[in-house]
Design a protein around this motif. Sequence first.
Motif, PDB file in Angstrom:
ATOM      1  N   ARG A  69       0.844  -1.202   0.000  1.00 16.43           N
ATOM      2  CA  ARG A  69       0.000   0.000   0.000  1.00 16.43           C
ATOM      3  C   ARG A  69       0.876   1.248   0.000  1.00 16.43           C
ATOM      4  O   ARG A  69       1.985   1.243   0.520  1.00 16.43           O
ATOM      5  N   THR A  85      -5.742  -4.096  -6.059  1.00 13.79           N
ATOM      6  CA  THR A  85      -5.530  -3.197  -4.921  1.00 13.79           C
ATOM      7  C   THR A  85      -6.694  -2.217  -4.868  1.00 13.79           C
ATOM      8  O   THR A  85      -7.314  -1.922  -5.889  1.00 13.79           O
ATOM      9  N   THR A  86      -6.972  -1.697  -3.679  1.00 11.80           N
ATOM     10  CA  THR A  86      -7.910  -0.573  -3.581  1.00 11.80           C
ATOM     11  C   THR A  86      -7.132   0.645  -4.072  1.00 11.80           C
ATOM     12  O   THR A  86      -5.964   0.813  -3.717  1.00 11.80           O
ATOM     13  N   ARG A 106      -2.738   5.636  -6.644  1.00 12.09           N
ATOM     14  CA  ARG A 106      -2.055   5.318  -5.388  1.00 12.09           C
ATOM     15  C   ARG A 106      -2.734   4.074  -4.820  1.00 12.09           C
ATOM     16  O   ARG A 106      -3.973   4.032  -4.762  1.00 12.09           O
ATOM     17  N   ALA A 107      -1.923   3.077  -4.460  1.00 10.46           N
ATOM     18  CA  ALA A 107      -2.506   1.860  -3.894  1.00 10.46           C
ATOM     19  C   ALA A 107      -2.892   2.139  -2.439  1.00 10.46           C
ATOM     20  O   ALA A 107      -2.052   2.569  -1.650  1.00 10.46           O
ATOM     21  N   LEU A 108      -4.160   1.927  -2.134  1.00 10.66           N
ATOM     22  CA  LEU A 108      -4.612   2.124  -0.751  1.00 10.66           C
ATOM     23  C   LEU A 108      -4.580   0.812   0.029  1.00 10.66           C
ATOM     24  O   LEU A 108      -4.942   0.773   1.190  1.00 10.66           O
ATOM     25  N   SER A 109      -4.215  -0.271  -0.699  1.00 11.42           N
ATOM     26  CA  SER A 109      -4.009  -1.559  -0.011  1.00 11.42           C
ATOM     27  C   SER A 109      -2.872  -2.264  -0.727  1.00 11.42           C
ATOM     28  O   SER A 109      -2.457  -1.842  -1.805  1.00 11.42           O
ATOM     29  N   ASP A 110      -2.363  -3.349  -0.145  1.00 10.31           N
ATOM     30  CA  ASP A 110      -1.416  -4.191  -0.884  1.00 10.31           C
ATOM     31  C   ASP A 110      -2.193  -4.868  -2.012  1.00 10.31           C
ATOM     32  O   ASP A 110      -3.425  -4.910  -1.973  1.00 10.31           O
TER      33      ASP A 110
ATOM     34  N   ARG B 158     -12.548  -3.495   4.059  1.00  8.99           N
ATOM     35  CA  ARG B 158     -11.170  -3.024   3.876  1.00  8.99           C
ATOM     36  C   ARG B 158     -10.331  -3.215   5.127  1.00  8.99           C
ATOM     37  O   ARG B 158      -9.129  -3.487   5.039  1.00  8.99           O
ATOM     38  N   THR B 162      -6.959  -5.338   5.077  1.00 12.28           N
ATOM     39  CA  THR B 162      -5.687  -4.811   5.585  1.00 12.28           C
ATOM     40  C   THR B 162      -5.065  -5.786   6.580  1.00 12.28           C
ATOM     41  O   THR B 162      -3.855  -6.041   6.547  1.00 12.28           O
ATOM     42  N   GLU B 165      -3.578  -8.605   4.689  1.00 13.60           N
ATOM     43  CA  GLU B 165      -2.361  -8.199   3.954  1.00 13.60           C
ATOM     44  C   GLU B 165      -1.181  -8.067   4.918  1.00 13.60           C
ATOM     45  O   GLU B 165      -0.043  -8.389   4.569  1.00 13.60           O
TER      46      GLU B 165
END
Lengths: 336, 476
Positions: A69, A85-86, A106-110, B158, B162, B165
């Motif tokens: 992220r 990715t989000t 921009r990646a907001l998550s992996d 989300r 997260t 991840e």
Amino acid sequence: MISLLAPLVGDASTISLVGLCKNAGKTTAMCRLIRELDGEKLAMTSVGRDGERKDIVTGTKKPEIWIPRGTLFATVQGLLPLCDTTVSVEAVTDAMTPLGVVAVFRALSDGYIQLAGPSAVPQLEPLSRTFRALGAQRVLIDGAAARRSLACVGEDGCVILCAGASMPGGVSAIAAETAHLCQLFASREPENAALRAALSNTRARFALFTPDGDSLPLEREENGQPRWGSLPRKRCVLWVAGGVTGSLLRILAQRGVPAAVAVPDATHFLQDRGATERFLRGGGRFLVRRRLAIAAVTANPWSAYGRHLDRRELLDALRAAVAVPVVDVRQENGGN
Amino acid sequence: MHLTQQIKEDTGYAWVMEKMSPASPFGRALARDPAWYGPEDREALETELDRVAQATALLRRESTALDETTHILSEFHDIRNSLNRTDGAPMDEVELFEVKHFLLNLSQLVRAYSVLPPLKDLELKPLTGLLDLLDPSGRRLPTFSVEPAFAPGLARIREEKTELEQALRGCAGAGREQLLARRRDLVRREDKLELEVRCRLTQALLEEKDELTGTMDSIGRLDLIVAKAFLALRFGCARPELSEMPEVRAVEMVHPQVADHLEERGGHFTPVSLCLRRGTCVITGANMGGKSVSLRSISLNLILMQTGFFVFAQSFSAPLFEEVSLICTDRQSVEQGLSSFGAEVAAIGEILREEREKLFFVALDEFARGTNPREGASLARSLAEYLNGRNCVALMTTHYDGVSDVAVSHYQVAGLSALDTAAIKPGEAPLDRLSRLMDYRLIPTPPDAPCPRDALRVCRLMELEPELMKIFSENS
């Protein structure tokens, strides 16, 4: 994981991955870099297409790109559904493709991403600026195979040269071509300060100078190409802003007068090995306006066409052929 | 009237458009396909000219007054394609980003426009409701993501993603595969919710499509007015007067493209003045005397006026025509196999068929010069006579005798009549010499005055072969 590439790229702000051929292992090297540079704010793009599971041309399995992220990436709108990715859309670029506009995310998550960015040098530079304005510490550019001139931007960038078994000719041919590219990348800036200044200031596609940097007239054909037959019969420096081809070097070699060919940087050398050898045998020299360092050569013994090579043999042959570090990015310890 | 590329190029309108640079895609689209103000649109044209005059006066008082506005205009992207969707597919994140960018930019433009003296009948409103829709948290950031504020369920998914991840970062082997499988499930649920949000936003935006496209049109009009004002100031253009009478009056008119070309060569354009009444006006005079340039100048300025521009003249008044035409050697038709004469006849035939009862303007450059001189002269004279009886203002250039006899007015290029041979400088380039010695002014002349005989002098000044000139002199 042992850091193999990170120590070799140092503080380079732009890292370009250049492939010797298709399936040379550029994406594998990039994935390794992403993992090794964990904690840095990275930005990335590709001048080809990367991250898809299967190669569209050869049908072979390809490495997927997993990013942490916070990473910035530029890819075409049409590939967004294939990224898991989000994302936050940060900017759109002027680069338009059949798959839509190239946008910066921009990646907001992996997660996994697929990359297909701008394919032209003039579009890469503003994209790099956008990346930096959005906070990127480093930019990774995955260059398309056999399109070396598109691969590099950045004032203090470095290159990772990826050599792979998909190139025909076996170990010896791969080693020879790798050595050829390393030799070209070792080209230096002119020692003469006036010539250095003259090359920095020129905006022309072709220009001619004396070794001391004085401008010489360059006659043109109707199509705007220089009239090679009328080059002066004395030592001179030919500036080529685009790509240097094998046929150009053969023409210069045939004239029998030693000349120097100067380019913006070594990614502009597109000629084959035979042309380089012939040109240098005749007393020719290569100069660059800006020197680009090859930080490492990566070796990929796996071929998309089934002609896999012996890993040890390939590594040894490359190490014997070039002075820069050679690593096998698939090996935890780098193949030592 | 639709302005064809042909008339834009023949008159020099395309050249003028190149000198103008609207900053936004909406302004550029309007400039490519300019609105035509016909006889029914007098009031609308006066209003448009008022707005250009307001913007010009503003820039004259303070040259930087519109800098911020033009900068904001240049930041707009074209989002019309995103709104013209027939398949009902939801917009993706990039398209929603573009709409949000448009709305944020619009808010800035409205702010910048509000501190300027308002242009007549040109209002700009921020679409705050739509911006709130795309920015539910109200942070007004220049980015777009399907944030949890759009759908409450997203936040939980989300968070779980997260956590997974984080766990994946230090995990290898079979455990990793399990975590990846769970993550894939979460990604599917996240995608589903995101898709619902995108569908909802797309539908809401498409419901306001008219409002959005109307706003884009207003932005484009503002942009074009600013561009027209910059153009008027750069070239010293004047506001045209709309006349009630079928009469075109041009004082000190120039053709900017020709003037620019002459200035590059160190020359100077001689402005011309003309008054054309209903019926046919004929211009005769020396070759290279600027007859065609006068014809193109009048046509250009009429088209500029009727598309809401200031004109290239000290003063210019004209009625609003239904149609403005310029018939000159049409290279395209000739390339398509028509003779130049055939192309002219086809063009005038079409105008005469279509323009019955309407007030129209037609300019003809040496009509019928491509056929045999006796018949050509007769046809040109007949056309001049015929056009006198139609509801039109016509301007013809000709070398044929007798055509001006039937015209309502006649101008002659002053030409080389007052030529002082002592002024010939040896070694001067023939074209430069000709343009230096030629008197390009148009002189009102009685209709029955004969066509001047300047060909011999023009050839001499252009240094034609001496032997040929000798024979030519003897035969003249």
